[in-house]
Design a protein around this motif. Structure first.
Motif, PDB file in Angstrom:
ATOM      1  N   ASP A  10     -19.215  25.318  27.764  1.00  0.00           N
ATOM      2  CA  ASP A  10     -19.093  25.710  29.162  1.00  0.00           C
ATOM      3  C   ASP A  10     -17.682  26.241  29.400  1.00  0.00           C
ATOM      4  O   ASP A  10     -16.750  25.475  29.603  1.00  0.00           O
ATOM      5  N   TRP A  11     -17.520  27.547  29.356  1.00  0.00           N
ATOM      6  CA  TRP A  11     -16.208  28.162  29.494  1.00  0.00           C
ATOM      7  C   TRP A  11     -15.750  28.250  30.946  1.00  0.00           C
ATOM      8  O   TRP A  11     -14.566  28.495  31.207  1.00  0.00           O
ATOM      9  N   ARG A  12     -16.638  28.051  31.901  1.00  0.00           N
ATOM     10  CA  ARG A  12     -16.316  28.307  33.309  1.00  0.00           C
ATOM     11  C   ARG A  12     -15.784  27.091  34.056  1.00  0.00           C
ATOM     12  O   ARG A  12     -15.281  27.223  35.174  1.00  0.00           O
ATOM     13  N   ASN A  13     -15.891  25.925  33.433  1.00  0.00           N
ATOM     14  CA  ASN A  13     -15.479  24.705  34.128  1.00  0.00           C
ATOM     15  C   ASN A  13     -14.438  23.937  33.307  1.00  0.00           C
ATOM     16  O   ASN A  13     -14.314  24.120  32.094  1.00  0.00           O
ATOM     17  N   ASP A  14     -13.707  23.055  33.996  1.00  0.00           N
ATOM     18  CA  ASP A  14     -12.706  22.236  33.319  1.00  0.00           C
ATOM     19  C   ASP A  14     -13.350  21.380  32.241  1.00  0.00           C
ATOM     20  O   ASP A  14     -14.521  20.964  32.373  1.00  0.00           O
ATOM     21  N   ALA A  20     -10.358  25.236  33.160  1.00  0.00           N
ATOM     22  CA  ALA A  20     -11.199  26.404  32.924  1.00  0.00           C
ATOM     23  C   ALA A  20     -10.335  27.622  32.599  1.00  0.00           C
ATOM     24  O   ALA A  20     -10.715  28.464  31.770  1.00  0.00           O
ATOM     25  N   GLU A  21      -9.174  27.718  33.208  1.00  0.00           N
ATOM     26  CA  GLU A  21      -8.270  28.834  32.946  1.00  0.00           C
ATOM     27  C   GLU A  21      -7.783  28.811  31.502  1.00  0.00           C
ATOM     28  O   GLU A  21      -7.716  29.856  30.831  1.00  0.00           O
ATOM     29  N   GLN A  22      -7.440  27.623  30.994  1.00  0.00           N
ATOM     30  CA  GLN A  22      -6.994  27.515  29.604  1.00  0.00           C
ATOM     31  C   GLN A  22      -8.121  27.847  28.633  1.00  0.00           C
ATOM     32  O   GLN A  22      -7.919  28.542  27.632  1.00  0.00           O
ATOM     33  N   LYS A  23      -9.312  27.383  28.930  1.00  0.00           N
ATOM     34  CA  LYS A  23     -10.456  27.670  28.068  1.00  0.00           C
ATOM     35  C   LYS A  23     -10.768  29.166  28.046  1.00  0.00           C
ATOM     36  O   LYS A  23     -11.074  29.737  26.991  1.00  0.00           O
ATOM     37  N   ILE A 106      -9.223  18.125  23.117  1.00  0.00           N
ATOM     38  CA  ILE A 106      -9.024  19.568  23.288  1.00  0.00           C
ATOM     39  C   ILE A 106      -9.925  20.337  22.337  1.00  0.00           C
ATOM     40  O   ILE A 106     -10.537  21.350  22.705  1.00  0.00           O
ATOM     41  N   VAL A 107     -10.012  19.874  21.094  1.00  0.00           N
ATOM     42  CA  VAL A 107     -10.904  20.518  20.125  1.00  0.00           C
ATOM     43  C   VAL A 107     -12.343  20.494  20.630  1.00  0.00           C
ATOM     44  O   VAL A 107     -13.075  21.491  20.525  1.00  0.00           O
ATOM     45  N   LYS A 108     -12.765  19.372  21.210  1.00  0.00           N
ATOM     46  CA  LYS A 108     -14.115  19.313  21.779  1.00  0.00           C
ATOM     47  C   LYS A 108     -14.294  20.332  22.894  1.00  0.00           C
ATOM     48  O   LYS A 108     -15.363  20.941  23.037  1.00  0.00           O
ATOM     49  N   ASP A 109     -13.254  20.535  23.701  1.00  0.00           N
ATOM     50  CA  ASP A 109     -13.338  21.530  24.770  1.00  0.00           C
ATOM     51  C   ASP A 109     -13.529  22.940  24.228  1.00  0.00           C
ATOM     52  O   ASP A 109     -14.116  23.796  24.901  1.00  0.00           O
ATOM     53  N   LEU A 110     -13.038  23.190  22.992  1.00  0.00           N
ATOM     54  CA  LEU A 110     -13.051  24.540  22.435  1.00  0.00           C
ATOM     55  C   LEU A 110     -14.202  24.818  21.476  1.00  0.00           C
ATOM     56  O   LEU A 110     -14.618  25.977  21.331  1.00  0.00           O
ATOM     57  N   ILE A 111     -14.734  23.786  20.823  1.00  0.00           N
ATOM     58  CA  ILE A 111     -15.813  24.037  19.849  1.00  0.00           C
ATOM     59  C   ILE A 111     -16.997  23.093  20.021  1.00  0.00           C
ATOM     60  O   ILE A 111     -17.832  22.999  19.125  1.00  0.00           O
TER      61      ILE A 111
END
Length: 322
Positions: A10-14, A20-23, A106-111
């Motif tokens: 989910d790239w659109r949410n925190d 979300a901006e960092q993602k 953070i890794v979970k947020d990205l992959i």
């Protein structure tokens, strides 16, 4: 947005840590810097452990990969000679870096997603030496996927933490933003040393496996990422990146781990036209290592994925595919 990340992210949410901006920045550019990600107390522990390993009897750490710059081969056997240690997935101190909660989230947020099982695939601590004049401290522009026999690329991510102040003078990382959305390109040993030292070959004056993108376009705009201690870069395995010459009198130190989403990644025979060469080089290093340890391994029916299978480690949950 297209489906970078296989459509599961989910790239659109925190996320757990990232906004979300960092993602979105990572999605668009292929890298992201998180400032003050790892505290000084942790960095101090990793530095202390690195120094201990470098000065210890090699028999104490038989399975570690300790690398030395070929141009420093005749110097004293101390930390000043060691440029990199790898394969410390079973070291109780250094592997704490791979499991550091903020990095894993953070890794979970990205992959992945919060429930993803994440696996550490490759571990390295880099001690870039002052350059001896032969450019051996420079790492050519390359793509990390060139070294990996697992896919999909979108579900692989590196974390790379500065263990001191890192800038252009001591060889910071540079990136070509957006190149993570392109293909894996052919890689070769760089030819700058051949041009400078015509009586030798590229293999003789460059460190083993330091491949660079073949016919890299030097006109592409690069971003040079300067960092303070504890700042951490996260980047995609297809992004074009490298590091410059260390022009200082001191070493430049960083610690890094490549992660994969174990729920969705798998080993693959997919290769570009030059990946066979890097596989041979790395298997040659593996064979030399096992021989020195007195371990008999029949590598005739093995490829380089075997080495990842035996050294990948879960950082949360369980390991099943990798």
């Amino acid at each position: 947005m297209n489906e970078l990340g296989g459509g599961i992210i989910d790239w659109r949410n925190d996320g757990l840590v990232l906004s979300a901006e960092q993602k979105t920045f990572y999605f668009d550019n292929g890298y992201l810097v998180v400032r003050k990600c790892v505290p000084k107390s942790e960095i101090d522990r990793y530095n202390e452990r690195f120094n201990y390993i470098c000065n210890a009897d090699p028999s104490e750490f038989p399975f570690l990969g300790v690398m030395r710059d070929i141009t420093l081969a005749d110097t004293e056997k101390t930390v000043k000679k060691v440029t990199k240690i790898q394969f410390w997935q079973d070291d109780p101190v250094l592997f704490e870096y791979c499991k550091y909660p903020t990095i894993v989230d953070i890794v979970k947020d990205l992959i992945g997603i919060p429930q993803s099982n994440i696996v550490a695939m490759h571990t390295v601590l880099i001690n870039k030496p002052p350059d001896t004049g032969k450019l051996s401290s420079r790492h050519p522009m390359h793509q990390d996927l060139q070294y990996f026999p697992f896919r999909p690329a979108d579900l692989i991510c590196a974390a790379w933490t500065a263990m001191q102040k890192i800038n252009r003078e001591n060889g910071c990382l540079s990136f070509v933003p957006g190149t993570h959305k392109g293909p894996l390109l052919p890689h070769v040993y760089p030819d700058w040393a051949v041009c400078r030292y015509p009586s030798t070959t590229s293999r003789q004056v460059n460190n083993k496996a330091f491949h660079g993108i073949k016919d890299f376009d030097l006109s592409l705009p690069r971003v040079h990422v300067e960092m303070d201690e504890g700042d951490t870069l996260f980047f995609h395995p297809l992004i074009h990146h490298g590091s410059g010459v260390n022009r200082t009198d001191g070493f430049r130190r960083a610690i890094s781990c490549h992660y994969a989403n174990d729920d969705l990644c798998h080993y693959s025979n997919e290769k570009n036209e030059t990946q066979e060469e890097i596989d041979r080089d790395l298997m040659e290093l593996f064979e030399k290592k096992t021989k020195r340890l007195g371990i008999k391994v029949d590598t005739s029916d093995l490829d380089y994925s075997y080495t990842f299978r035996i050294r990948s480690r879960p950082v949360n949950g369980t390991k099943s595919n990798l």
